[in-house]
Motif scaffolding. Structure first.
Motif, short mmCIF file in Angstrom:
data_model
loop_
_atom_site.label_atom_id
_atom_site.label_comp_id
_atom_site.label_asym_id
_atom_site.label_seq_id
_atom_site.Cartn_x
_atom_site.Cartn_y
_atom_site.Cartn_z
N GLU A 6 0.85 -1.20 0.00
CA GLU A 6 0.00 0.00 0.00
C GLU A 6 0.88 1.24 0.00
N ARG A 7 0.44 2.25 -0.74
CA ARG A 7 1.12 3.54 -0.79
C ARG A 7 0.22 4.60 -0.16
N ALA A 8 0.82 5.74 0.18
CA ALA A 8 0.05 6.83 0.80
C ALA A 8 -1.15 7.23 -0.05
N GLY A 9 -1.01 7.21 -1.35
CA GLY A 9 -2.10 7.59 -2.24
C GLY A 9 -3.26 6.60 -2.27
N ASP A 10 -3.08 5.45 -1.64
CA ASP A 10 -4.13 4.41 -1.61
C ASP A 10 -5.07 4.55 -0.41
N ARG A 11 -4.77 5.44 0.50
CA ARG A 11 -5.51 5.49 1.77
C ARG A 11 -7.02 5.60 1.58
N GLN A 12 -7.46 6.52 0.77
CA GLN A 12 -8.90 6.71 0.59
C GLN A 12 -9.53 5.52 -0.12
N ALA A 13 -8.84 4.97 -1.10
CA ALA A 13 -9.38 3.80 -1.82
C ALA A 13 -9.52 2.61 -0.87
N VAL A 14 -8.55 2.42 0.02
CA VAL A 14 -8.62 1.32 0.99
C VAL A 14 -9.76 1.57 1.98
N ARG A 15 -9.89 2.81 2.41
CA ARG A 15 -10.99 3.14 3.34
C ARG A 15 -12.35 2.87 2.68
N ASP A 16 -12.51 3.33 1.44
CA ASP A 16 -13.77 3.09 0.72
C ASP A 16 -14.03 1.59 0.55
N LEU A 17 -12.98 0.85 0.26
CA LEU A 17 -13.10 -0.60 0.11
C LEU A 17 -13.58 -1.24 1.41
N ASP A 18 -12.98 -0.86 2.53
CA ASP A 18 -13.39 -1.41 3.83
C ASP A 18 -14.84 -1.07 4.15
N LEU A 19 -15.24 0.16 3.87
CA LEU A 19 -16.61 0.57 4.13
C LEU A 19 -17.60 -0.28 3.34
N ARG A 20 -17.28 -0.59 2.11
CA ARG A 20 -18.16 -1.41 1.27
C ARG A 20 -18.11 -2.89 1.65
N ALA A 21 -16.91 -3.39 1.86
CA ALA A 21 -16.73 -4.84 2.07
C ALA A 21 -17.27 -5.32 3.41
N PHE A 22 -17.27 -4.46 4.43
CA PHE A 22 -17.66 -4.91 5.76
C PHE A 22 -19.05 -4.46 6.19
N GLY A 23 -19.82 -3.90 5.29
CA GLY A 23 -21.22 -3.58 5.58
C GLY A 23 -21.40 -2.78 6.86
N ASP A 24 -22.21 -3.31 7.78
CA ASP A 24 -22.51 -2.60 9.03
C ASP A 24 -21.28 -2.36 9.89
N GLY A 26 -18.29 -1.71 8.59
CA GLY A 26 -17.32 -1.02 7.74
C GLY A 26 -16.64 0.15 8.39
N LEU A 27 -17.38 0.96 9.13
CA LEU A 27 -16.78 2.14 9.75
C LEU A 27 -15.76 1.75 10.80
N VAL A 28 -16.08 0.75 11.62
CA VAL A 28 -15.13 0.28 12.64
C VAL A 28 -13.86 -0.24 11.98
N VAL A 29 -14.02 -1.05 10.94
CA VAL A 29 -12.86 -1.62 10.25
C VAL A 29 -12.04 -0.52 9.57
#
Length: 182
Positions: A6-24, A26-29
């Motif tokens: 992971e690179r610094a520029g990936d932070r938002q994409a990883v956050r968005d991915l976690d929010l989608r992948a973990f459903g309810d 997602g925010l905690v993850v």
């Protein structure tokens, strides 16, 4: 598909991915990942992404925790979380990330990697229930079957004991399962 750190520029994409992948959850993850990211260094921990057509479609993180062994504290790694874009799940992206991360950690001389997860999924990588090998889970809220470990060549027989999660897991209440009815 490319696997890379992971690179610094990936932070938002990883956050968005976690929010989608973990459903309810997602925010905690996503918040946990943001906190854990600060603990990952080139020598300690690992954060990998899978990229397809210039988009982050998968992420896995390994972070330092401790094993409270009888002889001394032992640095170990915890695999958490593993996320794949929902519409691309069950296509080998998560497996590729886990295998790549485990290979890197074994080469670095990490003795043990722990996780909380589905034994039916993680057994394919060599994870086994921790209790049967002399390991104790850090919380009673972790189902016995979900507490898993893989041993690498750097593991020595005396390395048994209790897993002690890094502080961010506790701060974000991301250990085990909470009873929603209590």
């Amino acid at each position: 598909m490319d696997l890379r750190e992971e690179r610094a520029g990936d932070r938002q994409a990883v956050r968005d991915l976690d929010l989608r992948a973990f459903g309810d959850h997602g925010l905690v993850v996503a918040d946990l990942v943001d906190t854990l990211r600060d603990t990952v260094t080139p020598e300690d921990g690992l954060s990998l992404v899978a990229e397809r057509d210039g988009q982050v479609v998968g992420h896995v993180m390994f972070t330092r925790s401790l094993l409270d062994a009888p002889r001394r504290l032992v640095d170990v790694q915890v695999l958490s979380p593993l996320a794949v874009t929902p519409e691309l799940q069950q296509r080998g992206i998560g497996s590729a990330l886990v295998r790549h991360g485990l290979r890197v950690l074994a080469e670095r001389g990490v003795p043990l990697v722990f996780l909380e997860g589905d034994p039916g999924y993680y057994a394919r990588f060599g994870f086994v229930p921790g209790a049967g090998l002399g390991f104790r889970k850090p919380s009673l809220r972790i189902p016995d079957g979900a507490f898993q470990v893989i041993r690498f060549p750097a593991h020595e027989p005396w390395m048994t004991g209790t897993l002690v999660y890094a502080e961010p897991f506790w701060r974000h209440d991301a250990v085990g399962l909470r009873d929603p009815d209590v």
